[in-house]
Structures are given as structure tokens and as C-alpha cells.
Design a protein around this motif. Structure first.
Motif, short mmCIF file in Angstrom:
data_model
loop_
_atom_site.label_atom_id
_atom_site.label_comp_id
_atom_site.label_asym_id
_atom_site.label_seq_id
_atom_site.Cartn_x
_atom_site.Cartn_y
_atom_site.Cartn_z
N UNK A 92 0.81 -1.22 0.00
CA UNK A 92 0.00 0.00 0.00
C UNK A 92 0.85 1.28 0.00
N UNK A 93 1.95 1.27 0.74
CA UNK A 93 2.80 2.45 0.77
C UNK A 93 3.44 2.71 -0.59
N UNK A 94 3.90 1.65 -1.25
CA UNK A 94 4.50 1.82 -2.57
C UNK A 94 3.47 2.31 -3.58
N UNK A 95 2.27 1.77 -3.52
CA UNK A 95 1.21 2.24 -4.42
C UNK A 95 0.88 3.71 -4.18
N UNK A 96 0.92 4.13 -2.93
CA UNK A 96 0.69 5.55 -2.61
C UNK A 96 1.79 6.42 -3.20
N UNK A 97 3.03 5.99 -3.04
CA UNK A 97 4.15 6.75 -3.60
C UNK A 97 4.02 6.85 -5.12
N UNK A 98 3.67 5.75 -5.77
CA UNK A 98 3.49 5.76 -7.23
C UNK A 98 2.42 6.77 -7.62
N UNK A 99 1.27 6.74 -6.95
CA UNK A 99 0.18 7.66 -7.29
C UNK A 99 0.60 9.11 -7.08
#
Length: 382
Positions: A92-99
Motif C-alpha cells: 500500500x505504501x509503494x502504491x501511494x508513492x506511485x500515485x
């Protein structure tokens, strides 16, 4: 290449030293797991070198036994960091960074350099948080990493690696005084056979993790975006079937290894030194000689990769060797895959990118170990 090609031959490295180059997939895979090869050399000062790089340019020490002990200890310490459970928690943290990175990029007026907007900051942010390194220091550790990986200027490379170690040494002292929930603190507080890692060793290992944790993934992101943008049929297939995401990432990784300088294939390969005399495929390898394992050529072996020059996101199976094989298989492979899958999944729901310049105008980083592009200008229709 074909399976009938010569599998091992004598070459000269970029540093001008003699070496054995192994190119066939089966041979490279076998030697990756062969304990008769290692990273140390009994005479490091006079050992043949691959390049002037301070990282993967020459031997890591003089004692094979110590090398094996250190490798086993490191893997035991770090295995939990890159476990499936830890990766699931990180997703979830990586997906947030990507977004956040994509939101910021698409909010700008194109053209935009995707290398600077996404390719570098994504893995740099992730590895910084994982290690406990302040992301605000990214310009410094990026410069030192590039210097340490310089292939042609040994003095610059040594100074870069020393600067990176010195920086990590300061962070280690801070973590010793106040441990946190990060990898540097883990290295300093987790005992192995009754002792914990010393600050100098933790700083060097941390520097290596910081380098490997962002440089190689930057190159994979650049290469993946470029290949999708220059192969519209593959991009359309991925957009039509998101189930192709996983094999698409594997194909990106297969093609991600940097091309040789000046198209000189004989200068490339993962370095190993023979710990003893080895007879291999008719070659007599003498103890102490340098062996280059051609991961890039292995990933193009037609026995396992039909039409290897074609970028094919439906290629299955795809048993590439980009992360190595055997006891030295890259511990960070799950993290790299997670970052790439998160990014390319998110791009499916964004405006269609296209290159802002002709592909032939893109400039590769020829003097850096990890390769990649200097810039990747992209544009889109608002």
C-alpha cells in the motif's frame, strides 16, 4: 546467439585485464551456483578487474572463507526484510508513492523528464524509507552512487564509495543512539552467533543496499517505459488484459540489463574469481582468474528465449537470470518486482504517454555500471 555458439572464451575487460566470458544460458546458470567461484581474490591489489568502478569492479576481499561467512550472515539478517509478509505490508505504501509521483508529473505541462519525475524518485523513496535514510539527502547519495559506479575513473569511483560509506557511518551512529523500525537499526541490534554487526560493517552494507536498492530499479523503469512506448502492440495488449502485468514485468526485467559500451559484448558480465582450477566446457580456468558470467547474453539465448530481440510481454515461461541464481540470488528481487508492478499497473489508468523525442535522440549512461538513460522526455494529451 544459439546453443551452438562457443559458450566460453577469452576476452579483455574494460579495465584491459584478461578474463573468461561465459555466454550460454545453461553455462551461466550452472556457474552462478558453483561454489568454486566467488567475489574474493587472494591478491586483491593485483587481481584482474572488470572496470574502474568501486562497486563490482574488482574483488571484495582476500579470504573466501570470510566471504562465505559474511554472505550467509547477511542473507540471514536481511531475509525477513524482503519476505513475502514484509512485501505485502509495503505494497500500500509503494502504491501511494506511485500515485503521488504520477499525480505530480501529470499536473505539469509536458514534455516532462520521466527519469527525474518517476524513475529515480520511486525506488529512492522506497529504499530510503526501508533503510531509514532521509530522502531529503537524495541528491547527495545519488551523486555518490553515480560516482562509485563510474566505470572509467577509479579515483572518482573510490571517492564516491568512501563518501557514501562516510554518510552511512553517520546514520549508523544515530541509529545506535536511537534505534528505529528500519533496516539500519536491524543490522545494529540483531545478534548473529552471539554478536551484533559493528558500525563500520553496517555502514558498508547499508551503502551497498542503498546503491543496489535504487540504481538498478531506476534502469528497469526507464527501460520498461521506453519499450512499451516503442512497441505500441505490446502496450495495447497490456491495456486490454491487465493479467499480463506480471509477465510484462518479467520481460522488462529480462531486457533491463545495460547494453555493453560501444556494443562490445565482451566487456560485460557478472564478475567472479576462480577459487581453484576449474575445467569447464573445454576451458582450463586457473585459480585466481576472472570469470564474467554474461547475464545479458544468457537472457538472449534462443534455447530459452525464442526471438530474443523481440520485446514480448506474453513470453511465458521467462526464466531470465537478471537477479542471478543460486546462493547469491538477489535478495531485493521481490521489492524490485513490487515497485515495477505497482508503477506499470498505475500507468494503465493514466493518460497515454508517448516519447517527446525520437528514440534515437535518447542518451544512454555509458560510463555508469547500471546503465540506463540520462533523460526520458515524455508527453501526453490533456
Amino acid at each position: 546467439m544459439t546453443s551452438a555458439d562457443t559458450g566460453i572464451r577469452r576476452v579483455r575487460t574494460l579495465a584491459g585485464d584478461p578474463a573468461w566470458l561465459v555466454t550460454r544460458y545453461d553455462d551461466v546458470k550452472a556457474l552462478l551456483a558453483d561454489q568454486r567461484l566467488g567475489r574474493s581474490h587472494p591478491d586483491p591489489t593485483h587481481a584482474p578487474r572488470v572496470s574502474g568502478s568501486a562497486i563490482f569492479g574488482g574483488p571484495t576481499g582476500a579470504d573466501p572463507a570470510a566471504e562465505d561467512v559474511d554472505r550467509v550472515r547477511m542473507r540471514r539478517l536481511l531475509a525477513p526484510v524482503f519476505s513475502a509478509r514484509r512485501m505485502a505490508a509495503l505494497r500500500p505504501r509503494i502504491e501511494t508513492i506511485v500515485d503521488e509521483l504520477l499525480d505530480a508529473m501529470f499536473a505539469r505541462t509536458p514534455p516532462v523528464d520521466l527519469h527525474e519525475a518517476v524513475s529515480f524518485p520511486l525506488p529512492a523513496l522506497v529504499i530510503s524509507e526501508l533503510l531509514g535514510v532521509p530522502y531529503a539527502d537524495r541528491d547527495d547519495f545519488r551523486r555518490w552512487s553515480d560516482d562509485a559506479a563510474n566505470l572509467v575513473d577509479p579515483d572518482r569511483a573510490e571517492l564516491g564509495l568512501f563518501s557514501l560509506w562516510q554518510y552511512m557511518r553517520g546514520l549508523v551512529e544515530a541509529k545506535r543512539a536511537q534505534p528505529a523500525d528500519d533496516v539500519l537499526s536491524l543490522l545494529l541490534t540483531t545478534p548473529h552467533e552471539g554478536t551484533v554487526m559493528g558500525p563500520d560493517e553496517a555502514a558498508m552494507l547499508g551503502a551497498g543496499l542503498l546503491f543496489a536498492g535504487h540504481e538498478t530499479t531506476v534502469t528497469a523503469i526507464d527501460g520498461g517505459v521506453l519499450r512499451l512506448l516503442t512497441n505500441p502492440d505490446q502496450r495495447a495488449a497490456l491495456a486490454a488484459d491487465p493479467a499480463l502485468l506480471a509477465p510484462a514485468v518479467e520481460e522488462i526485467l529480462r531486457c533491463a540489463l545495460p547494453p555493453p559500451r560501444d556494443d562490445d559484448e565482451q566487456r560485460t558480465g557478472l564478475m567472479r574469481y576462480a577459487r581453484e582450477a576449474i575445467e569447464f566446457d573445454g576451458a582450463q580456468i586457473v585459480a585466481g582468474e576472472l570469470v564474467l558470467l554474461g547475464l545479458r547474453t544468457a537472457n538472449q539465448d534462443t534455447v530459452y528465449f525464442p526471438d530474443p530481440a523481440r520485446f514480448d510481454i506474453t513470453r511465458m515461461p521467462n526464466p531470465h537470470l537478471s537477479f542471478g541464481f543460486g546462493p547469491r540470488f538477489c535478495l531485493g528481487a521481490p521489492l524490485a518486482r513490487l515497485e515495477l508492478r505497482a508503477l506499470f499497473a498505475a500507468l494503465l489508468h493514466r493518460p497515454d504517454l508517448r516519447l517527446a523525442v525520437p528514440p534515437e535522440e535518447l542518451r544512454p549512461r555509458r560510463d555508469i555500471l547500471t546503465g540506463g538513460l540520462q533523460t526520458l522526455p515524455v508527453t501526453w494529451s490533456n
